[in-house]
Motif scaffolding. Structure first.
Motif, mmCIF file in Angstrom:
data_model
loop_
_atom_site.group_PDB
_atom_site.id
_atom_site.type_symbol
_atom_site.label_atom_id
_atom_site.label_comp_id
_atom_site.label_asym_id
_atom_site.label_seq_id
_atom_site.Cartn_x
_atom_site.Cartn_y
_atom_site.Cartn_z
ATOM 1 N N ILE A 6 0.852 -1.182 0.000
ATOM 2 C CA ILE A 6 0.000 0.000 0.000
ATOM 3 C C ILE A 6 0.893 1.239 0.000
ATOM 4 O O ILE A 6 2.032 1.194 0.450
ATOM 5 C CB ILE A 6 -0.996 0.020 1.184
ATOM 6 C CG1 ILE A 6 -0.285 0.192 2.526
ATOM 7 C CG2 ILE A 6 -1.857 -1.228 1.198
ATOM 8 C CD1 ILE A 6 -1.257 0.463 3.681
ATOM 9 N N SER A 7 0.353 2.322 -0.518
ATOM 10 C CA SER A 7 1.133 3.555 -0.640
ATOM 11 C C SER A 7 0.490 4.646 0.215
ATOM 12 O O SER A 7 -0.723 4.613 0.461
ATOM 13 C CB SER A 7 1.189 3.908 -2.132
ATOM 14 O OG SER A 7 0.932 5.264 -2.326
ATOM 15 N N PRO A 8 1.293 5.609 0.720
ATOM 16 C CA PRO A 8 0.744 6.630 1.622
ATOM 17 C C PRO A 8 -0.486 7.341 1.044
ATOM 18 O O PRO A 8 -1.415 7.663 1.777
ATOM 19 C CB PRO A 8 1.911 7.612 1.792
ATOM 20 C CG PRO A 8 3.128 6.797 1.571
ATOM 21 C CD PRO A 8 2.744 5.767 0.531
ATOM 22 N N LYS A 9 -0.510 7.541 -0.253
ATOM 23 C CA LYS A 9 -1.621 8.285 -0.854
ATOM 24 C C LYS A 9 -2.932 7.493 -0.837
ATOM 25 O O LYS A 9 -4.002 8.064 -1.011
ATOM 26 C CB LYS A 9 -1.276 8.735 -2.279
ATOM 27 C CG LYS A 9 -1.104 7.602 -3.256
ATOM 28 C CD LYS A 9 -0.967 8.148 -4.683
ATOM 29 C CE LYS A 9 -0.612 7.085 -5.710
ATOM 30 N NZ LYS A 9 -0.983 5.710 -5.467
ATOM 31 N N ASP A 10 -2.841 6.177 -0.634
ATOM 32 C CA ASP A 10 -4.051 5.340 -0.617
ATOM 33 C C ASP A 10 -4.633 5.141 0.775
ATOM 34 O O ASP A 10 -5.718 4.565 0.919
ATOM 35 C CB ASP A 10 -3.733 3.945 -1.186
ATOM 36 C CG ASP A 10 -3.208 4.004 -2.607
ATOM 37 O OD1 ASP A 10 -3.621 4.931 -3.342
ATOM 38 O OD2 ASP A 10 -2.381 3.145 -2.978
ATOM 39 N N LYS A 49 2.457 -1.518 8.558
ATOM 40 C CA LYS A 49 3.522 -2.371 8.041
ATOM 41 C C LYS A 49 2.943 -3.712 7.568
ATOM 42 O O LYS A 49 3.235 -4.162 6.455
ATOM 43 C CB LYS A 49 4.576 -2.606 9.133
ATOM 44 C CG LYS A 49 5.655 -3.601 8.752
ATOM 45 C CD LYS A 49 6.696 -3.747 9.849
ATOM 46 C CE LYS A 49 6.753 -5.164 10.369
ATOM 47 N NZ LYS A 49 7.881 -5.402 11.280
ATOM 48 N N GLY A 50 2.083 -4.297 8.403
ATOM 49 C CA GLY A 50 1.453 -5.577 8.052
ATOM 50 C C GLY A 50 0.558 -5.462 6.829
ATOM 51 O O GLY A 50 0.396 -6.425 6.075
ATOM 52 N N ALA A 51 -0.035 -4.272 6.630
ATOM 53 C CA ALA A 51 -0.917 -4.066 5.483
ATOM 54 C C ALA A 51 -0.118 -3.827 4.203
ATOM 55 O O ALA A 51 -0.697 -3.759 3.118
ATOM 56 C CB ALA A 51 -1.861 -2.901 5.746
ATOM 57 N N GLY A 52 1.197 -3.683 4.320
ATOM 58 C CA GLY A 52 2.027 -3.574 3.112
ATOM 59 C C GLY A 52 2.661 -2.214 2.879
ATOM 60 O O GLY A 52 3.099 -1.913 1.771
ATOM 61 N N LEU A 53 2.725 -1.372 3.931
ATOM 62 C CA LEU A 53 3.396 -0.079 3.785
ATOM 63 C C LEU A 53 4.903 -0.291 4.005
ATOM 64 O O LEU A 53 5.325 -0.742 5.060
ATOM 65 C CB LEU A 53 2.839 0.915 4.813
ATOM 66 C CG LEU A 53 3.304 2.379 4.660
ATOM 67 C CD1 LEU A 53 2.728 2.997 3.381
ATOM 68 C CD2 LEU A 53 2.862 3.206 5.871
ATOM 69 N N THR A 60 7.817 8.576 5.229
ATOM 70 C CA THR A 60 7.161 9.685 4.518
ATOM 71 C C THR A 60 5.795 9.994 5.125
ATOM 72 O O THR A 60 5.455 11.159 5.382
ATOM 73 C CB THR A 60 6.962 9.324 3.028
ATOM 74 O OG1 THR A 60 8.234 8.991 2.469
ATOM 75 C CG2 THR A 60 6.328 10.464 2.255
ATOM 76 N N PHE A 61 5.022 8.947 5.357
ATOM 77 C CA PHE A 61 3.668 9.100 5.885
ATOM 78 C C PHE A 61 3.675 9.763 7.265
ATOM 79 O O PHE A 61 2.972 10.750 7.497
ATOM 80 C CB PHE A 61 3.003 7.720 5.964
ATOM 81 C CG PHE A 61 1.715 7.694 6.737
ATOM 82 C CD1 PHE A 61 0.553 8.246 6.199
ATOM 83 C CD2 PHE A 61 1.652 7.120 8.007
ATOM 84 C CE1 PHE A 61 -0.641 8.227 6.914
ATOM 85 C CE2 PHE A 61 0.461 7.097 8.727
ATOM 86 C CZ PHE A 61 -0.678 7.656 8.181
#
Ligand code: SF4
Length: 189
Positions: A6-10, A49-53, A60-61
């Motif tokens: 996952i990405s910070p923007k999502d 982290k577990g969700a994929g960041l 950054t986030f």
């Protein structure tokens, strides 16, 4: 936890569709206060982290919020270490595991803390409002509050999942990252 990234923007969009209430609440407070205390940074940081960041994206986030409160210099000095630590890049280099519901439910959050499990740690009025915000009302809402009164917090969370996703969740919710991945499965089906 799965291999997806996952990405910070999502994160805001994913929170609306797929985060359990505990994590929605912490994101909301982080956006509002540009800060979370240690217990929140651990619980929410390890969930992300577990969700994929990825580590770089996590820095950054968190910096984008904390720098509004404490400045980016102080963020880099006092908080970035803790994030890298959660990813096993500092200290003992342990790869920290996201917290289970059981662990979160047994936390004892203080006044300015936002971690913990809302089904366990919110008062009834706040819990009603939070569930209404997720679009849960009527019989479904009363059923959930009934489980909470009987201290069946994970069952209450499972019923919230079912009410907001329109499917049954026979395994039950026992981990926030399981809630997230089950939700993504339903939405991507
Ligand atoms: Fe979070 Fe688990 Fe509580 Fe649901 S039951 S809100 S996933 S801690």
């Amino acid at each position: 936890t799965d291999a997806a990234e996952i990405s910070p923007k999502d994160i805001d969009q994913l929170a609306r569709t797929s985060f359990p209430l505990c994590m929605r609440h912490m994101l909301e407070k982080l956006r509002e206060n540009h800060h979370l205390k240690h217990g929140g940074r651990m619980q929410f940081g390890l969930f992300l982290k577990g969700a994929g960041l990825k580590l770089e994206d996590a820095v950054t986030f968190w910096r984008s919020e904390f720098s509004q409160k404490v400045g980016s210099e102080r963020f880099d000095k006092e908080y970035a270490y803790g994030i890298r630590h959660n990813y096993g890049k500092e200290g003992k280099r342990t790869d920290y595991t996201p917290y289970s519901c059981q662990k979160i439910i047994s936390a004892t959050p203080g006044v300015d803390d936002h971690h913990g499990c809302p089904y366990r740690h919110f008062g009834e009025e706040n819990l009603r409002a939070a569930l209404n915000n997720m679009g849960v009302s009527g019989n479904a809402l009363e059923g959930i509050l009934d489980k909470v009164k009987n201290r069946h917090y994970q069952l209450a969370c499972t019923m919230t999942f079912e009410a907001t996703h329109g499917v049954s969740c026979d395994t039950g919710i026992n981990h926030p990252n399981q809630y997230f991945s089950e939700s993504q499965k339903v939405l991507q089906a």
